[in-house]
Motif scaffolding. Structure first.
Motif, short mmCIF file in Angstrom:
data_model
loop_
_atom_site.label_atom_id
_atom_site.label_comp_id
_atom_site.label_asym_id
_atom_site.label_seq_id
_atom_site.Cartn_x
_atom_site.Cartn_y
_atom_site.Cartn_z
N THR A 147 0.77 -1.23 0.15
CA THR A 147 0.04 -0.19 0.02
C THR A 147 0.93 1.42 -0.09
N ILE A 148 1.02 1.85 -1.13
CA ILE A 148 1.82 3.15 -1.23
C ILE A 148 1.01 4.32 -0.78
N HIS A 149 1.42 4.92 0.32
CA HIS A 149 0.92 6.10 0.71
C HIS A 149 1.58 7.54 -0.10
N LYS A 150 3.04 7.42 -0.31
CA LYS A 150 3.52 8.61 -0.59
C LYS A 150 4.72 8.34 -1.15
N ILE A 151 5.12 9.16 -2.36
CA ILE A 151 6.19 9.14 -3.09
C ILE A 151 7.02 10.61 -3.10
#
Length: 83
Positions: free
Chosen positions: A69-73
């Motif tokens: 689960t990617i929240h921020k890049i």
């Protein structure tokens, strides 16, 4: 003929599939890898992926696949403190 930026400048390419998968191309190396953060060295920037249950499914000399689960890049210019 117009060449793409990744060819001319060596830019990192990121393909996102929702917030569950990222494929990163044109990277130089892996700096940090935990289930909550993946830090990747690229030619001009350092790429940070934050999330939950992050997992590198594969990496080769040309690309890597990060799932979870990617929240921020975020991007940091090379030369900035990254870790």
């Amino acid at each position: 003929m117009e060449l793409p930026g990744d060819v001319i400048y060596g830019d990192v390419l990121i393909r996102l599939f929702g917030n569950r998968e990222a494929i990163i191309e044109n990277y130089k190396g892996l700096l940090l890898y935990t289930s909550e953060e993946v830090v990747i060295a690229c030619k001009k920037v350092t790429l940070r992926i934050y999330g939950c249950d992050l997992h590198i499914c594969y990496f080769s000399g040309s690309d890597m696949k990060v799932t979870g689960t990617i929240h921020k890049i975020t991007y940091l210019s090379n030369g900035d403190i990254c870790c």
